[in-house]
Write a protein that holds these residues in place. Structure first.
Motif, short mmCIF file in Angstrom:
data_model
loop_
_atom_site.label_atom_id
_atom_site.label_comp_id
_atom_site.label_asym_id
_atom_site.label_seq_id
_atom_site.Cartn_x
_atom_site.Cartn_y
_atom_site.Cartn_z
N PHE A 144 0.82 -1.20 0.00
CA PHE A 144 0.00 0.00 0.00
C PHE A 144 0.86 1.26 0.00
O PHE A 144 0.59 2.21 -0.74
N LEU A 145 1.91 1.28 0.84
CA LEU A 145 2.77 2.45 0.89
C LEU A 145 3.46 2.69 -0.43
O LEU A 145 3.59 3.84 -0.89
N LYS A 146 3.90 1.61 -1.07
CA LYS A 146 4.59 1.77 -2.35
C LYS A 146 3.64 2.24 -3.44
O LYS A 146 4.00 3.08 -4.27
N TYR A 147 2.42 1.71 -3.45
CA TYR A 147 1.43 2.18 -4.42
C TYR A 147 1.09 3.64 -4.15
O TYR A 147 0.92 4.43 -5.10
N LEU A 148 0.98 4.01 -2.88
CA LEU A 148 0.64 5.38 -2.54
C LEU A 148 1.74 6.34 -3.00
O LEU A 148 1.45 7.43 -3.52
N GLY A 149 2.99 5.92 -2.84
CA GLY A 149 4.09 6.74 -3.31
C GLY A 149 4.07 6.92 -4.82
O GLY A 149 4.31 8.03 -5.33
N ARG A 150 3.78 5.85 -5.56
CA ARG A 150 3.70 5.94 -7.02
C ARG A 150 2.53 6.82 -7.45
O ARG A 150 2.65 7.62 -8.40
N LEU A 151 1.40 6.69 -6.75
CA LEU A 151 0.23 7.51 -7.08
C LEU A 151 0.53 8.98 -6.83
O LEU A 151 0.14 9.84 -7.64
N HIS A 152 1.19 9.26 -5.73
CA HIS A 152 1.54 10.66 -5.42
C HIS A 152 2.45 11.23 -6.51
O HIS A 152 2.24 12.36 -6.98
N HIS A 153 3.46 10.45 -6.91
CA HIS A 153 4.41 10.93 -7.92
C HIS A 153 3.73 11.13 -9.27
O HIS A 153 4.05 12.09 -9.99
N SER A 154 2.79 10.27 -9.60
CA SER A 154 2.09 10.41 -10.89
C SER A 154 1.11 11.58 -10.88
O SER A 154 0.64 12.00 -11.95
N LEU A 210 4.49 16.99 0.49
CA LEU A 210 4.90 17.05 -0.91
C LEU A 210 5.94 16.00 -1.24
O LEU A 210 5.91 15.39 -2.32
N TYR A 211 6.87 15.77 -0.31
CA TYR A 211 7.98 14.86 -0.61
C TYR A 211 8.57 14.37 0.71
O TYR A 211 8.55 15.10 1.72
N SER A 212 9.08 13.16 0.72
CA SER A 212 9.73 12.62 1.91
C SER A 212 10.81 11.65 1.48
O SER A 212 10.69 10.99 0.43
N LYS A 260 24.72 18.32 4.42
CA LYS A 260 24.51 19.28 3.34
C LYS A 260 24.19 18.59 2.01
O LYS A 260 23.31 19.04 1.26
N ILE A 261 24.86 17.49 1.73
CA ILE A 261 24.69 16.82 0.43
C ILE A 261 23.28 16.25 0.30
O ILE A 261 22.58 16.49 -0.69
N ASP A 262 22.84 15.48 1.30
CA ASP A 262 21.52 14.85 1.23
C ASP A 262 20.40 15.89 1.21
O ASP A 262 19.43 15.77 0.46
N VAL A 263 20.55 16.93 2.04
CA VAL A 263 19.51 17.97 2.08
C VAL A 263 19.44 18.70 0.75
O VAL A 263 18.35 19.01 0.25
N GLN A 264 20.59 18.96 0.13
CA GLN A 264 20.59 19.66 -1.16
C GLN A 264 19.94 18.82 -2.24
O GLN A 264 19.20 19.34 -3.08
N ILE A 265 20.19 17.51 -2.23
CA ILE A 265 19.56 16.62 -3.22
C ILE A 265 18.04 16.66 -3.07
O ILE A 265 17.29 16.73 -4.06
N ILE A 266 17.56 16.62 -1.82
CA ILE A 266 16.11 16.64 -1.58
C ILE A 266 15.50 17.97 -2.03
O ILE A 266 14.46 17.99 -2.69
N GLU A 320 16.67 20.07 -4.25
CA GLU A 320 16.72 20.15 -5.71
C GLU A 320 15.58 19.35 -6.33
O GLU A 320 14.97 19.77 -7.32
N THR A 321 15.27 18.20 -5.72
CA THR A 321 14.16 17.38 -6.22
C THR A 321 12.83 18.10 -6.04
O THR A 321 11.99 18.12 -6.95
N VAL A 322 12.62 18.70 -4.87
CA VAL A 322 11.39 19.46 -4.62
C VAL A 322 11.27 20.62 -5.59
O VAL A 322 10.18 20.90 -6.14
N LYS A 323 12.37 21.28 -5.85
CA LYS A 323 12.37 22.41 -6.79
C LYS A 323 12.00 21.95 -8.19
O LYS A 323 11.23 22.62 -8.90
N GLU A 324 12.53 20.80 -8.60
CA GLU A 324 12.23 20.27 -9.94
C GLU A 324 10.77 19.84 -10.06
O GLU A 324 10.13 20.06 -11.09
N LEU A 325 10.24 19.25 -9.00
CA LEU A 325 8.87 18.72 -9.06
C LEU A 325 7.82 19.79 -8.88
O LEU A 325 6.78 19.78 -9.57
N PHE A 326 8.04 20.73 -7.96
CA PHE A 326 6.98 21.67 -7.58
C PHE A 326 7.31 23.13 -7.86
O PHE A 326 6.49 24.00 -7.60
#
Length: 622
Positions: A142-152, A194-196, A204-210, A212-218
């Motif tokens: 269910f969690l994996k389907y929910l994640g895919r549904l959110h991304h789509s 929005l994202y998790s 710094k590296i992990d937070v910047q990747i996240i 950047e992803t939020v910026k690209e998506l939203f």
């Protein structure tokens, strides 16, 4: 065709008590074509299917294969054609339907039901008996389907947020025993997650990747709200240049109070712990209870109709024993002045000390009135005074009393900050449910004005020669606190955000706190404890996928309307995801970064990297 078979099936079988052979339903692949002229029969696959709506049945699926000449398919590939009706009910090569996946996930993660409860509910509703391990697997799916549904659905979510003028990004993370962290990004306007993602630390590296992803998506947010984590402070300006970055007022006030109160409060805590006062009071209470016939016999006194006359007729020794016992119980079980915020807003150890002060005053007053009584009759009361005196002696120059006095002065200063900031105020029992919401920007300006005046007054007080001479440590800590406030001043107060939606301009005042995220994390942990009853959640937080943060979106009506219409359509949305790309359980687990370390360990063992490295060091060859 499927509806006709279901109608016949429901008229012939009782789903709750299926005692006969399972019904058989045929699912031809031709249900998606007008004719079967361009296809030939490839094979028939039989499997037992369990759904919440139809119960258990045997599905006969006729699989067709396109023949040469059909322009819709590449002749070299010629993929087989499956029944669309069956694929709307159950994932490919699976036995349990989408409605069961949705039901198990909602009950398990959203409502915090135990596996046993979910099994019984499914059994009553559809007659399907599901093993406990299967319930957990379906909930994980269910969690994996929910994640895919959110991304789509990101395009639809982004469009919906644009109608409100944009989004305000709130950032925070939670963990148990430090590793790993669940970092979530929430829109402060709509309250949607929005994202998790799971990360090892707030680096710094992990937070910047996240980000950047939020910026690209939203896209770019209107503003960013976070705590004072170093990674957040450094990365937000890089990823979102020119975007206002505001720190959470609650986190700022909490850190300010911890730095200002921690030394004295820790000294009081250690003094109480070293005195072992709690254990001594507990032992004395048990001794008195035993003398009076035990707790059950004592409780039975209050069940008697002549309870009042019992105490009138009791002898003096018994009355003093009852008196001592009530004093001990008031210390041990008495309610403090806590409001549910935790330290530094609540001071449970100071409340306990104050109850001890009240107790020893009452005991000494009783002993003074019983001065003429024989010592044996007031033996327990004398023992209680001795125990309490270990913490509160009659000497007024006692170190603990001096610490409490110093702590009280610091708390008064900090409480004034709480009052000015209008956060975690005394007597406010909302706890983290209080977002610190303001009606308009004018109220934030009033807070800024009052804070300026109070910090100026404190600064002048700390610079006075007489005050510095009397309280050197307090004066130094006050200056440090004021310096901390000035350091983050520009991130505490921001101008209102003006957005244009169509031809209309709106003023948006960002939430001052990240308490909506704290509540979301608290719900996740509360549901975990509801499921298994364990206090420690290190294993849960380490194994739960990052999609667990998205579950709270299913309580958001705007999110439901945007992504799926109604919550009842969730199984259908899951089925549509598999029409485009089918994910098996193995695929889901491989995509789950929470098990990355275990997968890496298996790969290291498989290729024996230690031996390869050792050969290179010894012989220069791999």
């Amino acid at each position: 065709m499927l509806h006709k078979q279901v109608a016949v099936f429901t008229g012939r079988y009782n789903f709750v008590n299926l005692l006969s052979e399972l019904p058989r339903l045929c699912f031809p692949a031709a249900d998606c074509f007008e004719t079967k002229a361009s296809c030939r029969m490839l094979k028939t696959v039989t499997r037992t299917v369990h759904t919440l709506l139809l119960g258990s049945f045997i599905a006969h699926e006729q699989i067709l294969k396109p023949i040469h000449g059909d322009p819709r398919f590449d002749f070299a590939q010629r993929p087989p054609l499956h029944s669309e009706a069956l694929r709307r009910l159950v994932p490919p090569r699976c036995r349990y339907g989408y409605d069961l996946i949705a039901f198990c996930g909602l009950e398990f993660y959203l409502n915090g039901r135990q596996v046993k409860e979910i099994k019984e509910h499914i059994k009553q509703k559809s007659g399907v008996a599901i093993p406990a391990s299967t319930v957990q697997v379906l909930a994980y799916k269910f969690l994996k389907y929910l994640g895919r549904l959110h991304h789509s659905s990101i395009a639809a979510i982004r469009h919906q947020m644009s109608l409100a003028g944009g989004y305000i990004l709130h950032l925070d993370s939670t963990c148990e025993e430090k590793d790993p962290l669940l970092l979530s990004c929430i829109d402060g306007i709509s309250g949607q997650v929005l994202y998790s993602k799971k990360i090892r630390s707030e680096n710094k590296i992990d937070v910047q990747i996240i980000l950047e992803t939020v910026k690209e998506l939203f896209g770019l947010p209107l503003a960013v709200v976070s705590d004072m984590g170093r990674a957040f402070l450094n990365v937000v300006a890089v990823v979102f240049p020119g975007i206002v970055h505001m720190i959470c007022h609650y986190h700022f006030l909490r850190d300010l109070g911890r730095d200002f109160l921690d030394e004295d409060y820790d000294s009081l805590r250690q003094a109480l712990s070293k005195s072992q006062i709690k254990a001594a009071l507990r032992t004395l209470a048990k001794r008195i209870e035993k003398k009076m016939g035990g707790a059950e016999k004592m409780a039975a006194v209050f069940d008697r109709s002549d309870c009042q006359s019992y105490f009138i007729q009791a002898n003096r020794q018994q009355l003093l024993q009852w008196y001592a016992l009530q004093v001990i119980y008031e210390v041990r079980f008495g309610k403090g002045n806590n409001d549910g915020y935790g330290f530094p807003f609540d001071h449970s150890h100071l409340d306990y000390y104050e109850r001890l002060e009240i107790a020893i005053t009452q005991v000494r007053e009783a002993l003074q009135n019983a001065a003429s009584l024989p010592k044996r009759e007031k033996k327990d009361l004398l023992k209680l005074e001795t125990v309490l005196s270990t913490v509160i002696p009659q000497n007024h120059d006692d170190p603990i009393r001096n610490t409490v006095k110093s702590l009280g002065e610091r708390i008064n200063i900090f409480d004034r900050f709480r009052q000015i900031m209008r956060l975690a105020c005394k007597g406010n029992k909302q706890g983290l449910n209080d977002n610190g919401s303001l009606a308009n920007h004018h109220e934030l300006q009033q807070i800024e004005k009052k804070l300026t005046a109070y910090t100026t007054r404190l600064e002048r007080k700390a610079d006075r020669v007489h005050f510095k001479k009397q309280h050197p440590q307090l004066a130094d800590d006050m200056k440090k606190m004021i310096g901390q406030i000035h350091k983050y001043w520009d991130m505490l107060f921001m101008a209102p955000i003006i957005v244009r939606v169509g031809s209309t301009e709106h003023e948006i005042v960002a939430q001052r706190t990240n308490n909506l995220m704290e509540r979301s994390f608290r719900k996740i942990k509360r549901r975990c404890r509801r499921r298994h009853g364990r206090k420690k959640l290190q294993k849960d937080m380490a194994t739960l996928p990052a999609e667990i943060a998205l579950v709270d979106n299913l309580l958001n009506q705007q999110y439901i309307a945007t992504v799926m219409g109604t919550i009842d359509k969730l199984p259908l949305k899951f089925a549509e995801l598999d029409q485009n790309e089918t994910w098996t359980l193995k695929t889901m687990k491989n995509a789950d970064c929470s098990t990355f370390s275990k997968k890496l360990f298996k790969q290291l063992q498989k290729y024996d990297v230690k031996t390869i490295a050792l050969n290179y060091l010894q012989n220069g060859i791999v």
